[in-house]
Scaffold this motif. Structure first.
Motif, short mmCIF file in Angstrom:
data_model
loop_
_atom_site.label_atom_id
_atom_site.label_comp_id
_atom_site.label_asym_id
_atom_site.label_seq_id
_atom_site.Cartn_x
_atom_site.Cartn_y
_atom_site.Cartn_z
N ALA A 97 0.85 -1.18 0.00
CA ALA A 97 0.00 0.00 0.00
C ALA A 97 0.90 1.25 0.00
N PRO A 98 0.39 2.39 -0.38
CA PRO A 98 -0.99 2.67 -0.78
C PRO A 98 -1.31 2.32 -2.23
N GLU A 99 -0.30 1.93 -3.01
CA GLU A 99 -0.57 1.55 -4.39
C GLU A 99 -1.50 0.35 -4.46
N HIS A 100 -1.35 -0.55 -3.50
CA HIS A 100 -2.14 -1.78 -3.50
C HIS A 100 -2.71 -2.00 -2.10
N PRO A 101 -3.81 -1.34 -1.77
CA PRO A 101 -4.39 -1.48 -0.43
C PRO A 101 -5.11 -2.81 -0.27
N TYR A 102 -5.68 -3.02 0.91
CA TYR A 102 -6.50 -4.21 1.17
C TYR A 102 -7.54 -4.34 0.06
N PRO A 103 -7.76 -5.56 -0.48
CA PRO A 103 -7.26 -6.85 -0.01
C PRO A 103 -6.04 -7.37 -0.77
N ALA A 104 -5.38 -6.55 -1.59
CA ALA A 104 -4.29 -7.06 -2.43
C ALA A 104 -3.19 -7.76 -1.64
N PRO A 105 -2.65 -7.19 -0.55
CA PRO A 105 -1.60 -7.91 0.18
C PRO A 105 -2.08 -9.26 0.71
N LEU A 106 -3.30 -9.31 1.20
CA LEU A 106 -3.84 -10.58 1.71
C LEU A 106 -3.99 -11.59 0.59
N GLU A 107 -4.46 -11.16 -0.56
CA GLU A 107 -4.60 -12.08 -1.69
C GLU A 107 -3.24 -12.66 -2.10
N ASP A 108 -2.20 -11.85 -2.03
CA ASP A 108 -0.87 -12.33 -2.39
C ASP A 108 -0.38 -13.39 -1.40
N VAL A 109 -0.64 -13.16 -0.12
CA VAL A 109 -0.20 -14.13 0.89
C VAL A 109 -0.96 -15.44 0.76
N THR A 110 -2.27 -15.37 0.58
CA THR A 110 -3.02 -16.62 0.45
C THR A 110 -2.63 -17.37 -0.83
N ALA A 111 -2.36 -16.64 -1.90
CA ALA A 111 -1.92 -17.29 -3.14
C ALA A 111 -0.56 -17.94 -2.95
N ALA A 112 0.32 -17.30 -2.18
CA ALA A 112 1.65 -17.87 -1.93
C ALA A 112 1.55 -19.17 -1.15
N VAL A 113 0.69 -19.20 -0.14
CA VAL A 113 0.51 -20.42 0.65
C VAL A 113 -0.05 -21.53 -0.22
N ALA A 114 -1.02 -21.21 -1.06
CA ALA A 114 -1.59 -22.21 -1.96
C ALA A 114 -0.53 -22.76 -2.90
N TRP A 115 0.29 -21.88 -3.48
CA TRP A 115 1.36 -22.33 -4.38
C TRP A 115 2.31 -23.25 -3.65
N LEU A 116 2.67 -22.90 -2.43
CA LEU A 116 3.61 -23.70 -1.65
C LEU A 116 3.09 -25.12 -1.45
N THR A 117 1.84 -25.26 -1.07
CA THR A 117 1.31 -26.58 -0.80
C THR A 117 1.11 -27.40 -2.07
N GLU A 118 0.93 -26.72 -3.18
CA GLU A 118 0.67 -27.43 -4.44
C GLU A 118 1.94 -27.80 -5.20
N ASN A 119 3.06 -27.18 -4.88
CA ASN A 119 4.24 -27.31 -5.74
C ASN A 119 5.52 -27.77 -5.05
#
Length: 293
Positions: free
Chosen positions: A108-130
């Protein structure tokens, strides 16, 4: 005021109150200071960059667990990054024996909520899948603003196949009202003043406090370890949230480091003994808090 560790005392005299006129310059200054304070990077077996998932993976010298640890950096959602927690992530990887992933996210402020949260959840999903880690044994560890993101990610994954095994919230930013007693007691001291914390919230969640995970239902969240600094605006809100978790039936433990200030876990270059003790304590909780019946 609680007596502050001698090595960290000079930080209290910094300017944590003045308005931020130039975010880009502040990010550069913050990065330089963070790298200067981080200490010596310990060796790990392997480091792998995964730019498409905003991840950096650390293979510990001796992997003893089938699960993973995900570290979410702080910086008020406005600055910070995986380089600034490199030493800590390496240290935690070796201390826990887990594949450790440092998760980056848009700021932020370029990317406010929920962008940071979406990046973290996507990272966790990638980790478990790969990576082949046990998807049922992922621990999230978030620092400051990263603690907010770790907690929110845990809540999103609750009741799904990606449900988090445990979470460690290190001096988390939880309450945008900043109305606790410690927020008043330490309101004007660095490294995190109440005005600066309020400014961070305004950049991350300009539409209002709905982005604060503490406003949600804590029932069903994973076992939680709350790690707090004794001299910190955020101390009391961390204690209060631990009480909320406990009332909801969530296994929770709290550890307060009385002589520490906000951000201390990334300051092994300044206070090596304090940081080593805190990392070992966290690693010990992860081992016991995730032990299978």
């Amino acid at each position: 005021m609680t007596r502050v560790d001698a090595a960290l005392r000079p930080l209290l005299d910094g300017d944590g109150v003045s308005p931020i006129a130039d975010i880009a310059a502040a990010r550069v200054q913050r990065r330089r200071a963070s790298l200067d304070r981080a200490g010596v990077a310990p060796a790990v077996r392997e480091v792998v960059e995964v730019p498409e998932a905003r991840l950096r993976l650390y293979e510990p010298m001796d992997r003893t667990a089938t699960g993973a640890l995900v570290v979410v950096h702080g910086g008020g959602w406005v600055w910070g990054g995986i380089d600034e927690v490199d030493v800590l992530a390496r240290t935690l990887a070796n201390a826990t024996g887990r594949l450790t992933a440092s998760a980056g996210y848009r700021l932020a402020p370029e990317h406010p909520y929920p962008a940071p949260l979406e990046d973290v959840t996507a990272a966790v999903a990638w980790l478990t899948e790969n990576t082949g880690v046990d998807p049922g044994d992922v621990v999230l560890l978030g620092l400051s603003a990263g603690g907010t993101l770790a907690l929110a990610a845990s809540a999103r994954f609750r009741g799904t196949p990606l449900a988090v095994r445990a979470q460690v919230l290190v001096y988390p930013m939880l309450d945008p009202s900043l109305s606790s007693a410690s927020a008043g007691r330490y309101a004007t001291i660095a490294p995190l003043s109440r005005p600066r914390a309020a400014w961070f919230w305004s950049q991350y969640a300009p539409a209002g406090p709905h982005a604060a995970p503490m406003l949600g239902d804590p029932e069903g969240l994973p076992p939680t370890y709350v790690v707090l600094a004794g001299v910190d605006v955020l101390h009391d809100e961390g204690v209060a949230y631990a009480d909320r978790l406990r009332s909801a039936g969530v296994p929770v433990a709290v550890k307060v480091w009385p002589g520490a200030v906000h951000g201390f876990l990334n300051m092994a270059g300044l206070a090596p003994e304090l940081c080593a003790a805190a990392v070992n304590d966290i690693a010990g909780w992860i081992r016991t808090g995730t032990a299978k019946p």
